[in-house]
Design a protein around this motif. Structure first.
Motif, PDB file in Angstrom:
ATOM      1  N   VAL A 181       0.860  -1.184   0.000  1.00 54.78           N
ATOM      2  CA  VAL A 181       0.000   0.000   0.000  1.00 54.78           C
ATOM      3  C   VAL A 181       0.897   1.234   0.000  1.00 54.78           C
ATOM      4  O   VAL A 181       1.771   1.380   0.848  1.00 54.78           O
ATOM      5  N   THR A 182       0.657   2.104  -0.970  1.00 59.46           N
ATOM      6  CA  THR A 182       1.450   3.308  -1.161  1.00 59.46           C
ATOM      7  C   THR A 182       0.595   4.528  -0.840  1.00 59.46           C
ATOM      8  O   THR A 182      -0.505   4.658  -1.363  1.00 59.46           O
ATOM      9  N   GLU A 183       1.099   5.398   0.009  1.00 60.45           N
ATOM     10  CA  GLU A 183       0.386   6.631   0.354  1.00 60.45           C
ATOM     11  C   GLU A 183       0.833   7.750  -0.580  1.00 60.45           C
ATOM     12  O   GLU A 183       2.030   7.986  -0.744  1.00 60.45           O
ATOM     13  N   ILE A 184      -0.143   8.424  -1.197  1.00 64.97           N
ATOM     14  CA  ILE A 184       0.164   9.500  -2.138  1.00 64.97           C
ATOM     15  C   ILE A 184      -0.718  10.712  -1.829  1.00 64.97           C
ATOM     16  O   ILE A 184      -1.948  10.617  -1.908  1.00 64.97           O
ATOM     17  N   PRO A 185      -0.114  11.866  -1.518  1.00 65.08           N
ATOM     18  CA  PRO A 185      -0.926  13.076  -1.342  1.00 65.08           C
ATOM     19  C   PRO A 185      -1.343  13.616  -2.711  1.00 65.08           C
ATOM     20  O   PRO A 185      -0.553  13.614  -3.655  1.00 65.08           O
ATOM     21  N   VAL A 186      -2.574  14.078  -2.813  1.00 63.13           N
ATOM     22  CA  VAL A 186      -3.047  14.702  -4.055  1.00 63.13           C
ATOM     23  C   VAL A 186      -2.467  16.113  -4.120  1.00 63.13           C
ATOM     24  O   VAL A 186      -2.562  16.868  -3.154  1.00 63.13           O
ATOM     25  N   ALA A 187      -1.880  16.452  -5.250  1.00 68.38           N
ATOM     26  CA  ALA A 187      -1.305  17.786  -5.442  1.00 68.38           C
ATOM     27  C   ALA A 187      -2.316  18.685  -6.158  1.00 68.38           C
ATOM     28  O   ALA A 187      -3.091  18.221  -6.995  1.00 68.38           O
ATOM     29  N   TYR A 217      -0.094   7.462 -10.448  1.00 65.63           N
ATOM     30  CA  TYR A 217      -0.315   6.830  -9.148  1.00 65.63           C
ATOM     31  C   TYR A 217      -0.039   5.326  -9.236  1.00 65.63           C
ATOM     32  O   TYR A 217       0.620   4.751  -8.356  1.00 65.63           O
ATOM     33  N   PHE A 218      -0.549   4.682 -10.283  1.00 62.68           N
ATOM     34  CA  PHE A 218      -0.309   3.249 -10.468  1.00 62.68           C
ATOM     35  C   PHE A 218       1.186   2.973 -10.617  1.00 62.68           C
ATOM     36  O   PHE A 218       1.703   2.004 -10.064  1.00 62.68           O
ATOM     37  N   ILE A 223       6.220   0.643  -8.639  1.00 63.56           N
ATOM     38  CA  ILE A 223       7.632   0.721  -8.264  1.00 63.56           C
ATOM     39  C   ILE A 223       7.829   0.328  -6.797  1.00 63.56           C
ATOM     40  O   ILE A 223       8.798  -0.358  -6.454  1.00 63.56           O
ATOM     41  N   ASP A 224       6.900   0.706  -5.930  1.00 61.23           N
ATOM     42  CA  ASP A 224       6.966   0.261  -4.535  1.00 61.23           C
ATOM     43  C   ASP A 224       6.888  -1.260  -4.449  1.00 61.23           C
ATOM     44  O   ASP A 224       7.620  -1.892  -3.682  1.00 61.23           O
ATOM     45  N   ILE A 238      -7.389   2.271  -5.573  1.00 62.32           N
ATOM     46  CA  ILE A 238      -7.069   3.550  -4.942  1.00 62.32           C
ATOM     47  C   ILE A 238      -8.193   3.916  -3.981  1.00 62.32           C
ATOM     48  O   ILE A 238      -9.360   3.968  -4.377  1.00 62.32           O
ATOM     49  N   VAL A 239      -7.810   4.184  -2.738  1.00 63.90           N
ATOM     50  CA  VAL A 239      -8.762   4.584  -1.701  1.00 63.90           C
ATOM     51  C   VAL A 239      -8.496   6.038  -1.342  1.00 63.90           C
ATOM     52  O   VAL A 239      -7.355   6.429  -1.087  1.00 63.90           O
TER      53      VAL A 239
END
Length: 150
Positions: free
Chosen positions: A11-17, A35-36, A41-42, A99-100
């Motif tokens: 699970v990768t955490e990504i902030p929306v810019a 995002y994918f 890559i993670d 994506i959640v």
């Protein structure tokens, strides 16, 4: 959020810019592929795929990818992208993503990708090493061990 991503070992955490939104005030459709990619890559890091590629010259290329948009995402938000491998073949594997949205508390987007192994020295498809297959199976089995018993 964790319960929505059960079955995804990475699970990768990504902030929306702010700059990811388009004229319709939601995240532009192209951004989801980034995002994918970040989640992929993670996942690759967790199975040491990039290190193996440095040693063998054999690594991943995308053969196909797709995305299903369920609901729009807007700034500000934090996204959690789950990734997993759902199918293994001799020369490729299929990844699935979910994506959640933290703000919405729901799965907003799903997708998949076919990742083909490629020999960058010979410019030809290649097969996965038994070690790579084993690392993928071990990572995926970890999720099964974490599932609650019904």
């Amino acid at each position: 959020m964790k319960e929505l991503l059960q079955g995804y070992p990475v699970v990768t955490e990504i902030p929306v810019a702010w700059g990811e939104m388009d004229a319709f005030s939601h995240v532009n459709n192209v951004i989801y592929f980034r995002y994918f990619e970040t989640a992929r890559i993670d996942y690759f890091r967790d199975i040491d795929l990039m290190e193996e590629m440095k040693q063998t010259g054999i690594g991943p290329v995308l053969g196909e990818t797709n995305c299903r948009y369920k609901m729009p995402v807007t700034f500000p938000d934090t996204l959690y992208v789950g990734s997993r491998v759902s199918e293994l073949k001799a020369d490729r594997f299929t990844m699935e993503y979910a994506i959640v949205s933290k703000k919405l508390g729901a799965i907003t987007t799903t997708g998949s990708a076919t990742v083909v192994m490629f020999n960058f020295k010979t410019n030809q498809k290649a097969t996965m090493t038994p070690e790579l297959v084993s690392r993928i199976e071990t990572l995926e089995a970890r999720v099964l061990l974490e599932q609650p018993v019904a």
